[in-house]
Design an enzyme around this catalytic site. Structure first.
Site, PDB file in Angstrom:
ATOM      1  CB  CYS B 100      -0.813  -0.069   1.293  1.00  0.00           C
ATOM      2  SG  CYS B 100      -1.796   1.609   1.753  1.00  0.00           S
ATOM      3  CB  CYS B 104      -5.192   6.306  -2.794  1.00  0.00           C
ATOM      4  SG  CYS B 104      -3.970   5.233  -3.602  1.00  0.00           S
ATOM      5  CB  THR B 191      -3.819   4.198   5.093  1.00  0.00           C
ATOM      6  OG1 THR B 191      -4.432   3.083   5.416  1.00  0.00           O
ATOM      7  CG2 THR B 191      -2.658   3.760   4.115  1.00  0.00           C
ATOM      8  CD  GLU B 257      -2.093   0.155   8.008  1.00  0.00           C
ATOM      9  OE1 GLU B 257      -1.198  -0.634   8.543  1.00  0.00           O
ATOM     10  OE2 GLU B 257      -2.217   0.255   6.529  1.00  0.00           O
ATOM     11  CG  HIS B 292     -10.476   4.809  -0.344  1.00  0.00           C
ATOM     12  ND1 HIS B 292      -9.244   5.471  -1.012  1.00  0.00           N
ATOM     13  CD2 HIS B 292     -10.056   4.282   0.913  1.00  0.00           C
ATOM     14  CE1 HIS B 292      -8.213   4.905  -0.067  1.00  0.00           C
ATOM     15  NE2 HIS B 292      -8.571   4.250   0.658  1.00  0.00           N
ATOM     16  CE1 TYR B 296      -8.886   0.850  -0.455  1.00  0.00           C
ATOM     17  CE2 TYR B 296      -8.928  -1.457  -0.142  1.00  0.00           C
ATOM     18  CZ  TYR B 296      -8.362  -0.294   0.421  1.00  0.00           C
ATOM     19  OH  TYR B 296      -8.210   0.026   1.319  1.00  0.00           O
ATOM     20  CB  CYS B 299      -3.720   0.313  -4.910  1.00  0.00           C
ATOM     21  SG  CYS B 299      -5.047  -0.344  -3.834  1.00  0.00           S
ATOM     22  CD  GLU B 447      -4.724  -0.833   3.115  1.00  0.00           C
ATOM     23  OE1 GLU B 447      -4.107  -0.396   4.036  1.00  0.00           O
ATOM     24  OE2 GLU B 447      -4.418  -0.686   1.777  1.00  0.00           O
TER      25      GLU B 447
END
Lengths: 102, 498
Positions: B100, B104, B191, B257, B292, B296, B299, B447
C-alpha cells in the site's frame, strides 16, 4: 422542444412516461429547448454530464445541443437527478417543466 | 513551487517533527526508523515516478485551477480519462512497491469534498467551496501529501455520535470561536497519516439531528498543535529490526496505519469545509467511499501482479512450472486480478461530470469493484500459498543461512532447480509470506477486506442502486406475466409463442 434519450440499458425511471409528461407543445417553452433524458445517473444522453454549461455541446451527433446565455434552455435528467439535483420520480416532469419555462 | 524530489519529500517530512508514538515511546527520528521508513519509501516513490518521463502520463495531470502540471494525487479529476488514469497509476505504484503506497486517501478526499462543498454552498449560501479550492491549490503548488481521515473509532455502534457515553469516539467540535473551531476526538486505522504533510478530516457516517457537532470537515497541518499519532503494529513487524534483507520479504517498502488523536486542535475558519450541515455528511461519506472503492481496483491489482509473479517464480524454482495444475492456478490468479482491474476501469469510464465541474466515478460499479476486492485477493493469496509450498512458513532464518556451520546445510537442502540459487528461492518465498501472512498482508488482505468500508457497506450501496424493479419488469415481459392463459391452446399441436 427536443428530447434526447440515452440508450435505456438500465433505466431507474420510466423515461417514456416522463417524456409524455413534458410540455412539448407549450408556447411558454422557448423554441429549441432540449431535455437530455437518461434513465440513470451515468447520464449517457448528455455525454456523462449532470449539467450542460453555457456554450457547451452535449450529446452526440444530431442529439447534441448547446446551452447559451441567451439561448434556449437545456435540462439534464439522469435517473432521479435534474441538473444534478436529487428529485423524486413523481416530481421529475414538473421540475423539468419549471426549468424549461424559467 | 516545482514538484518535489523524493529526497525533498523525506526532508520535508522530517522537518514537521510529528508527534509519533510506537511501542510506548515517542519517536523523534521517524524518517530513519526501521519500522516506519519502508512506508516513507512508498510515498517517496510517488514523487520519484512523477519525475520520470516514462511515467509522466499517469503520474502527472494538468491542474484546472492553475494550468500547471501537478502530481495526480493532488488533482481534481476533469474527465473520465482522468478517472481511468488514476486507476492505472495506482496499479503501477502497486507493482513498483508491492505494498500500500498510502497517498490515495488524500486524493479521494479532495475529490469528494470538491463537489460536496459546491453543493453545500448552493443550498446554504456558504463559501466552503472557494475556501476548499484555495486549499487544493495550496496542496498542488507545494506538492504535498494529504491524509484523508474518515474512520472514527465509533465506540458503541448501536448509538449515534451524540449519544455515545464517550463523545470523543467521534471527532467533534468542542468550541466555536470568531476565528475558527476547536475539535477533539480521533481517527482510527489512518493509512499513511505519519507520512503526510496535511490532514483532511471528514465525518465517518451520515449524521442525524442532534449530531451537528460531529458533522465537521476541515484540514490542518499534520503537525498542528494537539495532533499526535500512535503507530499501529503489523504482523511480523519486528523482523524489520533484524537488519536482514531476507526475512522481511519486502525490505524496501511497506504500509503504515496509525491512530490519530485530536486533543483540542484549533482550526481557522478558512480551513473548515463543513460545520453542522448534517444533511451533507452522508453525501460526503458516500462519495469519498466511492472514490476509494475505485482506488482498490488499481492498487491491489498492482500488488496482485507482484504476488502472481512471485508465485510463478516459486513454481520455476521448485521445478514445477510446467505442471498443468500450476499453469492453471496462475491463469486463475490472473483472471481474478484482471477482473478487479476491469471493475476499477468500468466505474471510471462510466463516471459523470458533477455540477461542480469535477468527475465522479459510477457509484454502483465502484461498490461492485470493492466487493470483489474483499474476496479475490484472498483467493489469489490462497493459490500463491498452494504454489509456494510449505517451505514458505518453515524456512530457517537469514541468520541460519549466514552461519558458518549451518549455512551450507541450509543451502544444500533448500535448493530447488539447479540453475536457481537457493538464496533467490528463499527471497521469493519470503515475499509470498510477506504478502499472504506477513506485514504485507495487512495491505493486501485485511485492508482489502475493511479498507474503504467493510463488505456489508458495499452491499448496502449495491442494494440501493440495484434497480430491482426494472429487472422484475424485464422478467415479467419475457415470461409474459399477466397475459391471459388459454388452456385450450395447449392441446393444439401447432401452437407456438407469438
Amino acid at each position: 422542444m427536443k428530447v434526447v434519450y440515452c440508450g435505456g440499458c438500465n433505466p431507474q425511471i420510466d423515461r417514456e412516461a416522463l417524456a409524455a409528461g413534458l410540455p412539448v407543445d407549450d408556447p411558454a417553452v422557448p423554441e429549441g429547448s432540449t431535455v437530455h433524458l437518461s434513465g440513470c445517473p451515468r447520464a449517457c444522453a448528455s455525454g456523462h454530464r449532470l449539467v450542460v454549461e453555457e456554450g457547451e455541446q452535449a450529446g452526440a451527433g444530431a442529439g447534441g445541443a448547446s446551452a447559451g446565455q441567451d439561448g434556449p434552455p437545456v435540462v439534464v435528467v439522469a435517473g432521479e437527478l435534474v441538473d444534478g439535483v436529487q428529485t423524486p420520480s413523481p416530481e421529475l416532469a414538473q421540475t423539468v417543466t419549471r426549468k424549461l419555462k424559467e | 513551487m516545482a514538484l518535489k524530489t523524493p529526497e525533498e519529500f523525506v526532508r520535508s517530512l522530517a522537518d514537521l517533527h510529528l508527534q509519533i508514538y510506537l511501542f510506548g515511546e515517542k519517536i523523534d527520528d521517524y524518517v530513519n526508523h526501521p519500522l516506519i521508513r519502508p512506508s516513507i519509501n512508498c510515498i517517496a516513490t510517488t514523487y520519484e515516478l512523477a519525475a520520470l518521463p516514462e511515467y509522466e502520463d499517469l503520474m502527472l495531470a494538468t491542474s484546472h485551477l492553475t494550468g500547471k502540471k501537478v502530481n495526480r494525487f493532488a488533482h481534481i479529476h476533469q474527465s473520465t480519462e482522468d478517472l481511468s488514469k488514476k486507476v492505472k497509476m495506482q496499479r503501477l505504484l502497486g507493482q513498483k512497491t508491492g505494498s500500500c503506497f498510502q497517498r490515495c486517501v488524500g486524493m479521494d478526499a479532495i475529490n469528494a469534498l470538491y463537489s460536496v462543498t459546491w453543493e453545500l454552498d448552493q443550498a446554504r449560501g456558504t463559501d466552503y467551496h472557494e475556501r476548499f479550492k484555495k486549499y487544493v491549490q495550496y496542496l498542488q503548488d507545494e506538492d504535498l501529501v494529504a491524509d484523508g481521515a474518515m474512520t472514527d473509532p465509533k465506540g458503541d455502534r448501536s448509538l449515534p455520535p451524540h449519544k455515545q457515553p464517550e463523545p470523543d469516539v467521534y471527532v467533534h467540535v468542542v468550541e466555536k470561536r470568531d476565528d475558527g473551531i476547536v475539535v477533539r476526538g480521533a481517527k482510527a486505522h489512518q493509512t499513511g497519516a505519519c507520512n503526510s504533510h496535511e490532514i483532511i478530516v471528514m465525518p465517518t457516517v451520515a449524521m442525524r439531528e442532534g449530531d451537528e457537532d460531529f458533522a465537521v470537515s476541515f484540514s490542518c497541518p499534520a503537525n498542528a498543535e494537539g495532533v499526535y499519532y500512535i503507530y499501529g503494529r503489523q504482523s511480523c513487524d519486528t523482523r524489520k529490526f533484524e537488519d536482514s534483507d531476507l526475512d522481511v520479504g519486502n525490505v524496501r517498502y511497506g504500509g503504515q496505519e496509525a491512530l490519530m488523536v485530536f486533543d483540542d486542535v484549533f482550526v481557522p475558519w478558512e480551513r473548515v469545509y463543513m460545520c453542522g450541515e448534517i444533511e451533507f455528511s452522508g453525501a460526503l461519506v458516500e462519495r469519498f467511499a466511492g472514490f476509494h472503492r475505485q482506488s482498490y481496483g488499481g492498487c491491489k491489482v498492482g500488488v496482485g501482479d507482484v504476488l502472481i509473479g512471485a508465485a510463478a517464480l516459486a513454481a520455476e524454482y521448485n521445478g514445477a512450472a510446467r505442471a498443468s495444475h500450476i499453469k492453471d492456478k496462475l491463469i486463475e490468479m490472473t483472471h481474478l486480478n484482471e477482473t478487479l482491474f476491469s471493475c476499477g476501469l468500468a466505474c471510471s469510464y462510466e463516471g459523470v461530470r458533477m455540477p461542480a465541474g469535477n468527475y465522479q466515478i459510477d457509484l454502483l460499479l465502484a461498490n461492485v469493484c470493492k466487493q470483489n476486492v474483499t474476496r479475490f485477493p484472498y483467493e489469489i493469496a490462497r493459490l500463491a500459498e498452494d504454489i509456494a509450498g510449505g517451505l514458505m512458513v518453515t524456512m530457517p532464518s537469514a541468520q541460519d543461512l549466514a552461519d558458518e556451520k549451518i549455512g551450507p546445510i541450509v543451502e544444500k537442502f533448500l535448493v530447488g532447480t539447479c540453475d536457481a540459487p537457493t538464496i533467490d528461492r528463499m527471497r521469493v518465498l519470503r515475499l509470498i509470506e510477506n504478502l499472504t501472512i506477513g506485514a504485507g498482508a495487512v495491505g493486501y488482505r485485511t485492508e482489502s477486506m475493511h479498507g474503504a468500508g467493510s463488505p456489508q457497506a458495499q452491499r448496502i450501496m449495491i442494494a440501493r442502486q440495484s434497480n430491482l424493479d426494472h429487472k422484475k419488469e424485464l422478467a415479467k415481459a419475457i415470461a409474459q406475466v399477466g397475459k391471459p392463459w388459454d388452456k385450450a391452446r395447449v392441446k393444439e399441436p401447432t401452437a407456438v409463442a407469438r
